[in-house]
Design a protein around this motif. Structure first.
Motif, PDB file in Angstrom:
ATOM      1  N   THR A   1      21.843  24.831  17.256  1.00 23.41           N
ATOM      2  CA  THR A   1      22.130  25.225  15.940  1.00 23.41           C
ATOM      3  C   THR A   1      21.297  25.241  14.797  1.00 23.41           C
ATOM      4  N   MET A   2      20.785  23.959  14.692  1.00 32.55           N
ATOM      5  CA  MET A   2      19.978  23.891  13.448  1.00 32.55           C
ATOM      6  C   MET A   2      18.711  24.601  13.344  1.00 32.55           C
ATOM      7  N   ILE A   3      18.037  24.676  14.558  1.00 33.13           N
ATOM      8  CA  ILE A   3      16.701  25.586  14.575  1.00 33.13           C
ATOM      9  C   ILE A   3      17.114  27.001  14.086  1.00 33.13           C
ATOM     10  N   VAL A   4      18.228  27.444  14.455  1.00 37.34           N
ATOM     11  CA  VAL A   4      18.413  29.156  14.304  1.00 37.34           C
ATOM     12  C   VAL A   4      19.055  29.179  13.015  1.00 37.34           C
ATOM     13  N   VAL A   5      19.902  28.299  12.437  1.00 38.45           N
ATOM     14  CA  VAL A   5      20.424  28.279  11.233  1.00 38.45           C
ATOM     15  C   VAL A   5      19.132  28.303  10.140  1.00 38.45           C
ATOM     16  N   MET A   6      18.187  27.516  10.388  1.00 31.48           N
ATOM     17  CA  MET A   6      16.936  27.392   9.475  1.00 31.48           C
ATOM     18  C   MET A   6      16.004  28.574   9.626  1.00 31.48           C
TER      19      MET A   6
ATOM     20  N   ILE B   1      28.560  30.850  12.917  1.00 34.86           N
ATOM     21  CA  ILE B   1      29.546  29.899  12.630  1.00 34.86           C
ATOM     22  C   ILE B   1      29.364  28.886  11.634  1.00 34.86           C
ATOM     23  N   VAL B   2      27.957  28.629  11.226  1.00 38.11           N
ATOM     24  CA  VAL B   2      27.687  27.674  10.090  1.00 38.11           C
ATOM     25  C   VAL B   2      27.846  28.429   8.602  1.00 38.11           C
ATOM     26  N   THR B   3      27.285  29.821   8.865  1.00 33.00           N
ATOM     27  CA  THR B   3      27.438  30.624   7.727  1.00 33.00           C
ATOM     28  C   THR B   3      28.840  30.942   7.297  1.00 33.00           C
ATOM     29  N   LEU B   4      29.779  31.085   8.225  1.00 34.96           N
ATOM     30  CA  LEU B   4      31.013  31.479   7.868  1.00 34.96           C
ATOM     31  C   LEU B   4      31.823  30.402   7.129  1.00 34.96           C
TER      32      LEU B   4
END
Lengths: 468, 294, 426
Positions: free
Chosen positions: A392-397, A420-423
């Motif tokens: 998750t974190m690598i792609v979120v950032m 998922i994180v954005t929503l």
């Protein structure tokens, strides 16, 4: 009394119970031979005090908030009672936030109260909410402590030489152990139900066919019906291709590097190099993903963009390549340590057989060791793929937010986990299609990774059996 | 067994058997084997070794062995476990190179060519000196691919037809072809133990080596499979030079031309097999082949 | 036969070249991984080290009660609400009369951080007798000044491409010439919580949040993990479907993506049980479920390694099964279990994604006081700062990463040390 001091007090009571029980049992056993040693009587008293009292605290703490909310809502003016459910829940959140602000920060937003009628109502509700919460806390403490005292008195009363205290204590401990072990099952059930229910709620808004096969993703829904912006579209295909693109880049980096590292460390490296290089590579696995994300976003992505531009190619500053590359490096240790294990498990007599036919070391590795270890390596790669998809974190950032249907690694794509994180980190009512969509994505993610994990465990286990 | 343990402490009253046992024990423990007895050297040897020492780390495993292996002959190496016969065998095609702690000293020659010369390539050497192991070790591939493995590595077949021919010929010579001709593409690991070992022999002769080393090739097999392999060894000795390590003296007697007896890292006695089993010259050899220890 | 040898001899050169290439690929792969690690660490350390110093500006402030709008005998409340920032602005204006335009005057104010006014207020509150005197204060400089002092702003660039204009640089030069600028150890970074102003932002709140979260995780996952491991190794019946199901579940949970645990936490702990959002309790509960598989798996391995003879000896002396498990097996296995627990805690400390979903991503400027207070965590703070546009946050982010990695290295080092010290070969 707050929850934490309350729990501590209960703990102290149980401790007192322990000593009292032990003492009483010791006195009683001076005349008659006791069935159990005195400290077991102590444990029995303590456990009988601790467990029910803590259960009461837990249930009360979890139930009180919704009960109090319901009580406060019931007292609200009819005007608010008649509002639609979603607005009512917004209002509920408002007065709860207000209550929190008043209670925690001791800050009274006087100017806000005068400003409008609805905030004034919310303020009153908040006051009532605080009042009820305090009452509930006091009641909770009173009930818990009297229950604990009662239990100590009762169990102490039962302390007698004939009492099979040890057996009772052991039964309780065994029960606790079974409950502890079963938490793994509860967790899985919890995951399945939490994502399944919300996902089903989502599919009432959006048909599954559209979700699974739609090629347009734009989850910005209107909060009110009169707002422009439409109903949003929830086609998950661009997210899927984005996830697969980044995972594929990661695996293209990680599998050869990991596999060759494992081969080198297992077959070629001297013991000295091995003892240094192996832990250093393990460090790569121990670095938190948020650190990789920072590195991908601030160092690797600009570097890739500048390099691409110096060749006259346009590249996004949130390219899939940057996220994929860094993710690949992160996964190297998974591939290499799993491959190392399976390569070392290939029996030496197979290698000897190959050498004796005049094969060089690399020929032996490529033609005998790797084919023999292949199931195990495939298992490791599947596990690595599952990690890449769920990362998750690598792609979120470092990856973008725009859902594009592209396979260009220099373009920006978005992934399931990013969405998922954005929503779920925006300010949205909990049951809007937008937040529910996150759970539908989570369901998909869970199913895919679970399948990969089970497959991988199965393949590796079969491989182990082959050589055991 | 000690004298004190006996009821009668008079040495002259000891039974003959006890005296014999006492002597055997002393002989077994006496490792002052200064010189190999018998005939370690032959005319025009295929392989000749002189003053071989092998160490695992600091521990010596073989001490000063000199031995020749005759052309198209079978040499059997016998001796109790840990006597160094397998280690010696593995020196002959430099298999010990793969063990990092192992150090080999001495002079080894194959047709007069130094095996351990700096320019000598172990890959080439091993294509000339093949090896069959104690435990059958077919690769996890098809029967066909097992036999074709070495041929493909060394590029010995020009085309598929030639490869097919080599595979069939090798399997026939190993006496396995008729049993597996319909299953060539089934995995080699699915065969029985004896068949697997014959597959390994077929795999070895497919690249047509000059010498075949066999390290207790039948110890994991049942008597019938053993008999088949022994027959095969005798047949193969017409074309190949064979060195075999064995635990079984009967096997050595059945298949070999010459026999070498190893004891605690030393070569005690070498001679024609008939002579060594009928008139052993060294007491250690005699004790071993008469079964007094082993 | 000779023909064969010729063929083999001819092919050898090529085959040995391939061998060397193959070996080289292996060496390169290992080197690439290690090089990348070094690159990552150097990048972060070089970016983050400057954050451990901060720039301060010395101003001589005349604490004129009139200018502060105070009467003759101001009470505490008046002192508290007096306009200190105007005093600072006026002082700066007097020092740099060349600031004429409105923009220049605004920029002049931007030399010192907004925290200067609070520092001044606190000084006066602590010692009201300062009123009417002139005092020297070392105020925290604004992030742009700080960045310039650390060489992050290139003054050779054209003015339009710089964060600091020519006149601002002239002011800084003058301050430097008068020895009014100084770089010091950055205490703010360790004592302050999050802030919108980079120069005032620190990790204390996030650090306390992480500690509280980990305490909850430890308090739950250690006893539960140990009890579960003992049950599965010592008590669980063989070939029992429930036990098999537990084992399958533990193995699978170890590989479920962390974000899915976040969804679980959001739906179950916050949505269903009403645990407060953003609280360390919620974070701790989610991380407990994530670390449990690690702790159970390692504990089981350690318990399994305790030799059967110890159990049999104790059983033969009349101990009950529970007494054997808790009195004999557990003490022997404890060092190993603790090692596994430390490694699990280290994983939990670095975990970010699930915490985002349960709301620990909110902007929290206060230090949390308990496990129910809204809070953030160290890795989440890193994520938040990494997202901030200000350049000065880059070095704070890197510095926070250095702190996080230091803790991870310490924890893993402790685990390795314990493993070495208590390693038993039965």
């Amino acid at each position: 009394m707050d929850t934490l001091p309350l729990v501590l007090t209960v703990g102290l009571l149980a401790l007192a119970g322990f000593f009292a029980g032990k003492h009483k049992a010791r006195l009683a056993s001076t005349q008659v031979r006791s069935h159990s040693r005195p400290h077991y009587h102590g444990y029995l008293v303590a456990l009988w005090t601790l467990i029910p009292a803590l259960l009461v605290v837990m249930v009360w703490s979890f139930a009180s908030e919704s009960v109090i909310t319901r009580l406060v809502v019931a007292e609200l003016p009819a005007r608010i009672q008649q509002m639609p459910a979603s607005e009512k829940s917004l209002f509920t959140n408002e007065f709860k936030n207000l209550a929190n602000e008043i209670d925690v920060k001791k800050h009274i937003p006087t100017e806000a109260i005068k400003s409008s009628d609805s905030t004034a109502v919310a303020y009153q509700a908040a006051q009532r909410y605080i009042q009820l919460t305090r009452l509930s806390q006091q009641l909770k403490a009173a009930v818990t402590l009297s229950l604990a005292a009662l239990l100590i008195w009762f169990t102490l009363h039962r302390v007698q030489p004939q009492l099979k205290a040890r057996n009772s204590v052991e039964t309780i401990i065994k029960g606790l152990m079974i409950v502890s072990a079963s938490i793994a099952i509860l967790t899985t059930v919890g995951i399945v139900f939490s994502v399944l229910f919300e996902a089903l709620a989502f599919f009432r808004h959006v048909p599954p066919g559209e979700f699974l096969f739609g090629t347009h993703w734009s989850p910005q829904t209107a909060i009110r019906a009169d707002q422009v912006g439409g109903s949003g579209s929830f086609g998950a295909i661009p997210l899927l291709t984005g996830t697969l693109l980044i995972s594929a880049i990661a695996l293209v980096v990680a599998v050869p590097l990991g596999l060759f590292s494992a081969i080198y460390l297992a077959e070629y490296a001297s013991p000295g190099i091995r003892t240094v290089a192996k832990p250093v590579m393990e460090v790569l696995a121990g670095i938190p993903t948020v650190v990789y994300g920072f590195f991908a976003a601030l160092t690797v992505a600009p570097f890739i963009r500048e390099t691409a531009e110096s060749f006259g190619i346009s590249a996004s500053s949130e390219s899939a390549l940057a996220a994929g590359l860094v993710m690949g490096i992160m996964i190297i240790p998974f591939v290499s340590s799993l491959s190392d294990d399976v390569i070392s498990a290939v029996p030496a007599i197979l290698r000897d057989g190959s050498y004796a036919l005049g094969a060089t070391k690399s020929e032996t590795i490529r033609k005998v060791v790797i084919p023999a270890a292949l199931p195990g390596i495939v298992g490791g790669v599947l596990l690595a793929a599952s990690r890449a998809i769920g990362e998750t974190m690598i792609v979120v950032m470092a990856a973008g937010l725009a859902a594009k249907l592209t396979l260009n690694p220099l373009d920006s794509v978005t992934t399931i986990t990013t969405q998922i994180v954005t929503l779920l980190t925006g300010d949205q009512a909990f049951d809007s299609p937008k937040t529910l969509a996150a759970f539908a994505l989570g369901l998909g993610l869970f199913v895919v990774t679970l399948t990969l994990n089970i497959l991988s465990l199965h393949v590796v286990r079969k491989y182990r059996e082959q050589y055991e | 067994m000690t004298t004190e343990a006996l009821p009668n402490t008079d040495p002259s009253a000891e039974s003959a058997a006890l005296q014999q046992a006492r002597e055997n024990n002393r002989a077994a423990l006496d490792v002052t084997v200064d010189k190999t007895v018998g005939q370690p050297f032959v005319e025009n040897p295929k392989i000749s070794t002189r003053h071989v020492h092998v160490f695992y780390g600091d521990k010596p495993a073989i001490k000063d062995i000199s031995l020749d292996i005759g052309r198209n002959q079978v040499l059997a190496m016998i001796g109790p476990s840990g006597c160094g016969k397998s280690t010696f065998l593995r020196c002959l095609n430099r298999m010990n190179d793969t063990i990092p702690t192992c150090r080999v000293e001495g002079d080894f020659r194959l047709d007069g060519e130094d095996i351990y010369a700096p320019g000598q390539d172990p890959v080439l050497l091993r294509s000339r000196v093949g090896m069959v192991f104690q435990k059958p070790n077919p690769f996890p591939k098809s029967i066909y691919d097992n036999v074709a493995y070495g041929v493909r590595l060394h590029g010995l077949a020009k085309n598929r037809a030639e490869l097919d021919e080599i595979v069939e010929k090798s399997l026939r010579r190993a006496g396995l072809f008729d049993e597996v001709k319909d299953d060539l593409h089934k995995p080699g690991t699915g065969l029985s133990g004896g068949q697997q070992q014959r597959l390994c022999i077929a795999r070895t002769i497919a690249i047509d080596p000059e010498v075949i080393l066999m390290d207790e090739p039948t110890s994991a097999l049942d008597p019938i499979a053993t008999a088949l392999i022994e027959e095969l060894m005798i047949e193969l000795s017409e074309n190949y030079t064979i060195a075999i390590v064995t635990h079984s003296m009967q096997q050595a007697a059945r298949v070999s031309n010459r026999t070498a007896y190893f004891h605690m890292g030393k070569l005690v006695e070498v001679n024609d097999t008939d002579r060594i089993f009928t008139t052993p010259q060294h007491p250690l050899t005699e004790n071993y082949i008469t079964g007094r220890f082993g | 036969m000779k023909n064969h040898q010729e063929k083999i001899r001819n092919s050898l050169k090529k085959r040995h070249a391939r061998e060397r290439r193959f070996r080289l690929y292996g060496l390169l792969s290992v080197s690439v991984s290690i090089l990348f690690l070094l690159l990552l660490l150097t990048d972060i350390v070089s970016k983050g080290l400057p954050a451990f110093t901060e720039t301060r500006i010395k101003l001589d402030i005349t604490l004129d009660p009139q200018q502060l709008g105070l009467g003759d005998h101001p009470d505490r409340d008046a002192l508290f609400h007096a306009n200190y920032s105007r005093l600072i602005t006026e002082t700066l204006k007097k020092m740099f009369p060349d600031a004429k335009t409105r923009k220049q005057r605004r920029d002049l104010k931007q030399l010192v951080s907004k925290s200067a006014a609070y520092d001044l207020r606190d000084a006066v509150l602590a010692n009201p007798s300062l009123l009417g005197t002139t005092q020297s204060f070392w105020f925290l400089a604004k992030d742009d000044v700080d960045q310039y002092m650390k060489g992050r702003i290139d003054r050779t660039l054209p003015e339009s491409q710089r964060r600091l204009k020519d006149y601002q640089l002239a002011w800084i030069d003058r301050l430097l010439a008068e020895n009014r600028l100084e770089k010091r150890f950055n205490k703010t970074f360790f004592t302050a919580s999050d802030s919108r102003e980079p120069e005032q932002a620190g990790i204390r709140g996030a650090f306390v949040g992480s500690v509280l979260t980990l305490l909850v995780t430890l308090a739950l996952s250690f006893p539960i993990g140990v009890l579960a491991a003992i049950y599965l190794e010592e008590f669980a019946p063989q070939n029992n479907r429930w036990v098999d199901l537990i084992e399958v579940n533990i193995n699978n949970l170890a590989a479920v993506p962390s974000i899915v645990f976040g969804l679980l936490g959001l739906a179950v702990f916050i949505g269903f049980f009403g645990v407060p959002r953003s609280a360390p309790l919620a974070g701790g509960l989610v991380l407990t479920l994530m670390t449990l598989p690690t702790i159970i798996i390692t504990s089981r391995a350690v318990i399994k390694a305790v030799p059967q003879s110890i159990r049999e000896a104790a059983l033969a002396l009349g101990a009950s099964k529970t007494q054997v498990a808790f009195g004999h097996v557990l003490p022997l296995a404890l060092p190993g279990i603790l090692t596994g627990t430390i490694i699990g805690m280290a994983q939990a400390l670095g975990e970010t994604a699930p915490l985002l979903l349960i709301g620990m991503v909110a902007f929290v400027a206060d230090v949390p006081h308990g496990i129910f207070d809204p809070s953030t965590a160290l890795p989440v703070q890193i994520f938040l700062w990494a997202d901030s546009p200000e350049r000065a946050f880059v070095e704070r982010t890197s510095a926070a990463i250095i702190v996080l990695l230091t803790f991870l290295i310490a924890m893993n080092g402790l685990a390795v040390f314990m493993r070495k010290k208590y390693e038993k070969k039965w």
